[in-house]
Design a protein around this motif. Structure first.
Motif, PDB file in Angstrom:
ATOM      1  N   ARG A  60     -56.327  65.410 125.062  1.00 23.24           N
ATOM      2  CA  ARG A  60     -57.034  64.343 125.770  1.00 23.24           C
ATOM      3  C   ARG A  60     -57.296  63.158 124.856  1.00 23.24           C
ATOM      4  O   ARG A  60     -57.190  62.007 125.261  1.00 23.24           O
ATOM      5  CB  ARG A  60     -58.365  64.872 126.325  1.00 23.24           C
ATOM      6  N   VAL A  61     -57.660  63.453 123.598  1.00 27.25           N
ATOM      7  CA  VAL A  61     -57.919  62.363 122.646  1.00 27.25           C
ATOM      8  C   VAL A  61     -56.640  61.602 122.336  1.00 27.25           C
ATOM      9  O   VAL A  61     -56.614  60.370 122.261  1.00 27.25           O
ATOM     10  CB  VAL A  61     -58.547  62.932 121.350  1.00 27.25           C
ATOM     11  N   VAL A  62     -55.530  62.348 122.157  1.00 25.63           N
ATOM     12  CA  VAL A  62     -54.265  61.693 121.802  1.00 25.63           C
ATOM     13  C   VAL A  62     -53.738  60.865 122.958  1.00 25.63           C
ATOM     14  O   VAL A  62     -53.216  59.757 122.785  1.00 25.63           O
ATOM     15  CB  VAL A  62     -53.237  62.760 121.377  1.00 25.63           C
ATOM     16  N   SER A  63     -53.867  61.379 124.193  1.00 21.67           N
ATOM     17  CA  SER A  63     -53.271  60.718 125.345  1.00 21.67           C
ATOM     18  C   SER A  63     -54.201  59.731 126.029  1.00 21.67           C
ATOM     19  O   SER A  63     -53.845  59.190 127.067  1.00 21.67           O
ATOM     20  CB  SER A  63     -52.833  61.763 126.373  1.00 21.67           C
ATOM     21  N   THR A  64     -55.390  59.502 125.472  1.00 26.40           N
ATOM     22  CA  THR A  64     -56.307  58.584 126.130  1.00 26.40           C
ATOM     23  C   THR A  64     -55.728  57.175 126.155  1.00 26.40           C
ATOM     24  O   THR A  64     -55.052  56.743 125.216  1.00 26.40           O
ATOM     25  CB  THR A  64     -57.675  58.577 125.419  1.00 26.40           C
ATOM     26  N   SER A  65     -55.976  56.453 127.236  1.00 23.01           N
ATOM     27  CA  SER A  65     -55.414  55.110 127.384  1.00 23.01           C
ATOM     28  C   SER A  65     -56.290  54.044 126.739  1.00 23.01           C
ATOM     29  O   SER A  65     -55.852  52.926 126.542  1.00 23.01           O
ATOM     30  CB  SER A  65     -55.232  54.780 128.867  1.00 23.01           C
ATOM     31  N   GLY A  66     -57.522  54.367 126.443  1.00 22.23           N
ATOM     32  CA  GLY A  66     -58.413  53.388 125.824  1.00 22.23           C
ATOM     33  C   GLY A  66     -58.098  53.207 124.353  1.00 22.23           C
ATOM     34  O   GLY A  66     -57.623  54.114 123.677  1.00 22.23           O
ATOM     35  N   VAL A  67     -58.369  52.050 123.832  1.00 22.63           N
ATOM     36  CA  VAL A  67     -58.145  51.730 122.427  1.00 22.63           C
ATOM     37  C   VAL A  67     -59.466  51.246 121.839  1.00 22.63           C
ATOM     38  O   VAL A  67     -60.071  50.300 122.350  1.00 22.63           O
ATOM     39  CB  VAL A  67     -57.055  50.645 122.257  1.00 22.63           C
ATOM     40  N   SER A  68     -59.885  51.929 120.776  1.00 25.35           N
ATOM     41  CA  SER A  68     -61.131  51.532 120.122  1.00 25.35           C
ATOM     42  C   SER A  68     -60.875  50.290 119.279  1.00 25.35           C
ATOM     43  O   SER A  68     -59.969  50.265 118.445  1.00 25.35           O
ATOM     44  CB  SER A  68     -61.644  52.676 119.235  1.00 25.35           C
ATOM     45  N   SER A  69     -61.643  49.260 119.495  1.00 28.91           N
ATOM     46  CA  SER A  69     -61.440  48.008 118.770  1.00 28.91           C
ATOM     47  C   SER A  69     -62.786  47.326 118.579  1.00 28.91           C
ATOM     48  O   SER A  69     -63.769  47.641 119.253  1.00 28.91           O
ATOM     49  CB  SER A  69     -60.494  47.072 119.521  1.00 28.91           C
ATOM     50  N   GLU A  70     -62.794  46.396 117.632  1.00 23.31           N
ATOM     51  CA  GLU A  70     -64.014  45.652 117.379  1.00 23.31           C
ATOM     52  C   GLU A  70     -64.241  44.621 118.489  1.00 23.31           C
ATOM     53  O   GLU A  70     -63.297  44.097 119.075  1.00 23.31           O
ATOM     54  CB  GLU A  70     -63.913  44.928 116.028  1.00 23.31           C
ATOM     55  N   ARG A  71     -65.498  44.352 118.720  1.00 22.30           N
ATOM     56  CA  ARG A  71     -65.828  43.318 119.692  1.00 22.30           C
ATOM     57  C   ARG A  71     -65.627  41.959 119.033  1.00 22.30           C
ATOM     58  O   ARG A  71     -66.039  41.734 117.892  1.00 22.30           O
ATOM     59  CB  ARG A  71     -67.285  43.480 120.146  1.00 22.30           C
ATOM     60  N   LEU A  72     -64.977  41.069 119.758  1.00 25.74           N
ATOM     61  CA  LEU A  72     -64.676  39.733 119.253  1.00 25.74           C
ATOM     62  C   LEU A  72     -65.500  38.731 120.047  1.00 25.74           C
ATOM     63  O   LEU A  72     -65.063  38.254 121.106  1.00 25.74           O
ATOM     64  CB  LEU A  72     -63.179  39.434 119.380  1.00 25.74           C
ATOM     65  N   PRO A  73     -66.696  38.392 119.567  1.00 25.74           N
ATOM     66  CA  PRO A  73     -67.572  37.511 120.357  1.00 25.74           C
ATOM     67  C   PRO A  73     -66.976  36.139 120.620  1.00 25.74           C
ATOM     68  O   PRO A  73     -67.112  35.593 121.719  1.00 25.74           O
ATOM     69  CB  PRO A  73     -68.849  37.420 119.490  1.00 25.74           C
ATOM     70  N   MET A  74     -66.310  35.557 119.619  1.00 29.49           N
ATOM     71  CA  MET A  74     -65.790  34.210 119.807  1.00 29.49           C
ATOM     72  C   MET A  74     -64.612  34.184 120.769  1.00 29.49           C
ATOM     73  O   MET A  74     -64.323  33.151 121.371  1.00 29.49           O
ATOM     74  CB  MET A  74     -65.369  33.613 118.464  1.00 29.49           C
ATOM     75  N   LEU A  75     -63.922  35.313 120.940  1.00 25.25           N
ATOM     76  CA  LEU A  75     -62.830  35.356 121.911  1.00 25.25           C
ATOM     77  C   LEU A  75     -63.381  35.227 123.328  1.00 25.25           C
ATOM     78  O   LEU A  75     -62.745  34.610 124.195  1.00 25.25           O
ATOM     79  CB  LEU A  75     -62.039  36.652 121.749  1.00 25.25           C
ATOM     80  N   GLU A  76     -64.557  35.785 123.569  1.00 29.14           N
ATOM     81  CA  GLU A  76     -65.192  35.612 124.872  1.00 29.14           C
ATOM     82  C   GLU A  76     -65.548  34.149 125.112  1.00 29.14           C
ATOM     83  O   GLU A  76     -65.418  33.640 126.231  1.00 29.14           O
ATOM     84  CB  GLU A  76     -66.444  36.488 124.947  1.00 29.14           C
ATOM     85  N   VAL A  77     -65.993  33.464 124.059  1.00 27.21           N
ATOM     86  CA  VAL A  77     -66.305  32.039 124.187  1.00 27.21           C
ATOM     87  C   VAL A  77     -65.042  31.236 124.473  1.00 27.21           C
ATOM     88  O   VAL A  77     -65.040  30.303 125.292  1.00 27.21           O
ATOM     89  CB  VAL A  77     -67.001  31.529 122.909  1.00 27.21           C
ATOM     90  N   VAL A  78     -63.946  31.598 123.804  1.00 31.67           N
ATOM     91  CA  VAL A  78     -62.676  30.894 124.026  1.00 31.67           C
ATOM     92  C   VAL A  78     -62.208  31.061 125.469  1.00 31.67           C
ATOM     93  O   VAL A  78     -61.813  30.088 126.130  1.00 31.67           O
ATOM     94  CB  VAL A  78     -61.613  31.421 123.037  1.00 31.67           C
ATOM     95  N   PHE A  79     -62.256  32.265 125.981  1.00 32.73           N
ATOM     96  CA  PHE A  79     -61.803  32.499 127.353  1.00 32.73           C
ATOM     97  C   PHE A  79     -62.749  31.883 128.385  1.00 32.73           C
ATOM     98  O   PHE A  79     -62.301  31.479 129.468  1.00 32.73           O
ATOM     99  CB  PHE A  79     -61.658  34.000 127.598  1.00 32.73           C
ATOM    100  N   ASP A  80     -64.030  31.815 128.081  1.00 34.10           N
ATOM    101  CA  ASP A  80     -64.953  31.138 128.995  1.00 34.10           C
ATOM    102  C   ASP A  80     -64.643  29.646 129.062  1.00 34.10           C
ATOM    103  O   ASP A  80     -64.673  29.038 130.146  1.00 34.10           O
ATOM    104  CB  ASP A  80     -66.393  31.368 128.520  1.00 34.10           C
ATOM    105  N   ARG A  81     -64.324  29.055 127.919  1.00 31.99           N
ATOM    106  CA  ARG A  81     -63.914  27.641 127.909  1.00 31.99           C
ATOM    107  C   ARG A  81     -62.572  27.465 128.606  1.00 31.99           C
ATOM    108  O   ARG A  81     -62.345  26.483 129.317  1.00 31.99           O
ATOM    109  CB  ARG A  81     -63.834  27.160 126.462  1.00 31.99           C
TER     110      ARG A  81
END
Length: 343
Positions: A40-61
């Motif tokens: 289950r761990v190997v086949s999970t579709s989710g990817v653990s990644s860091e949160r990128l706060p400024m990317l949210e600002v870029v996409f909001d703009r």
């Protein structure tokens, strides 16, 4: 009794619900008997990644800029909104893309990597209708795009009408990133098959942002897919909590350090002469032996700091002590009397 309770705690077996809460459930894997916890761990579709706060600002703009651009492009009332921002494997994303979607592959020139803009079929039909002068006429217009989604691929005319929209999206995305960094998104090709839009391995993590385009009852989705490798050159910038945050940079500390560096003590050696001798001769040296310097009394000497020769001068006397008068500055900057810095 205490011993029995202690043994029972050690022999406690985790239930399936506890295992799922620990590893996280995966919608792809169904049934407890089909696979083990490690699978289950190997086949999970989710990817653990860091949160990128400024990317949210870029996409909001980007959402606000795209709304204005599409209104001017279609001459229609268009509203853009960001529906989802997440991270997953690229292969899992492509499996969930509906049929008859368009894949616009582009390259980030400064980052030397690729990204994909995915347009849903409903959005493509809505844009084509708007560009050709179509308007909504009652409920029949709402069902018309849905009936055309299946059964055929997009024609060359539809692709020619959609390509300018893709270029508008990339231009707006460049403008959204401009406050953080300068980047040029170069449109390369428009694909109908997801196999020809593979910009990275299926197991690589990607950032997916979905934007909903509403045109008064019709519209669709625009997905922007950026691999983590594409965002790696600007990862430190995207990790900032607010615009202009500087990691490891303090102007007050820099000025203080610059002032203190001028007070640093350095060793300056006056080298009269250098000779090459055999190791055997050096080992034979003893108190009383003489080393003959093959130089004239008025020959110049070099002044060194470590391995770098900074000045040349001549030996003399001043106030009863041996002194060196500097006559030449080596590696001198043009128009100054100081030596250049060493890196």
């Amino acid at each position: 009794m205490a011993g029995l309770s202690h043994d029972s705690d050690e022999d406690h077996v985790l239930s399936q619900a506890e295992i799922d809460s620990f590893f996280g459930k995966d919608s792809v894997v169904t049934g407890a008997a089909d696979s083990s916890g490690i699978e289950r761990v190997v086949s999970t579709s989710g990817v653990s990644s860091e949160r990128l706060p400024m990317l949210e600002v870029v996409f909001d703009r980007f959402t606000r800029i795209l709304t204005t651009s599409l209104r001017n492009f279609t001459s229609d009332n268009v509203e853009a909104s960001m529906d989802r921002l997440g991270s997953q494997r690229f292969g899992d994303y492509l499996e969930n893309v509906p049929g008859q979607a368009m894949f616009a592959v582009f390259k980030a020139e400064e980052w030397d990597n690729y990204g994909v803009v995915v347009l849903s079929s409903s959005l493509i039909y809505s844009i084509v209708d708007a560009l050709l002068g179509g308007h909504i006429r009652g409920d029949s217009a709402l069902t018309a795009p849905a009936s055309r989604q299946t059964g055929r691929h997009h024609t060359a005319i539809e692709r020619a009408l959609i390509e300018p929209m893709v270029r508008i999206i990339l231009d707006d995305l460049e403008t959204s990133f401009s406050p953080l960094c300068a980047v040029n998104f170069h449109f390369e090709r428009l694909e109908m098959n997801s196999r020809f839009a593979m910009i990275c391995r299926a197991g690589n993590g990607v950032v997916t942002a979905r934007f909903g385009i509403d045109m008064e009852g019709r519209g669709g989705d625009v997905d922007i897919v950026l691999p983590h490798a594409t965002l790696e050159p600007v990862r430190d910038i995207l990790l900032q909590q607010f615009m202009g945050e500087k990691f490891g940079h303090d102007g007050i500390w820099e000025n203080h350090l610059a002032r203190e560096l001028w007070q640093t003590d350095l060793t300056l050696d006056a080298v009269l002469e250098e000779q090459t001798m055999n190791l055997k001769d050096i080992m034979k040296l003893a108190p009383g032996d003489q080393l003959v310097l093959r130089r004239k009394p008025d020959a110049p000497v070099s002044l060194r700091c470590g391995e770098h020769v900074l000045f040349t001068g001549r030996v003399g006397r001043k106030q009863g002590q041996v002194a060196v008068k500097i006559e030449d500055v080596l590696n001198q900057k043009p128009g100054t009397d100081r030596a250049t810095s060493y890196s």
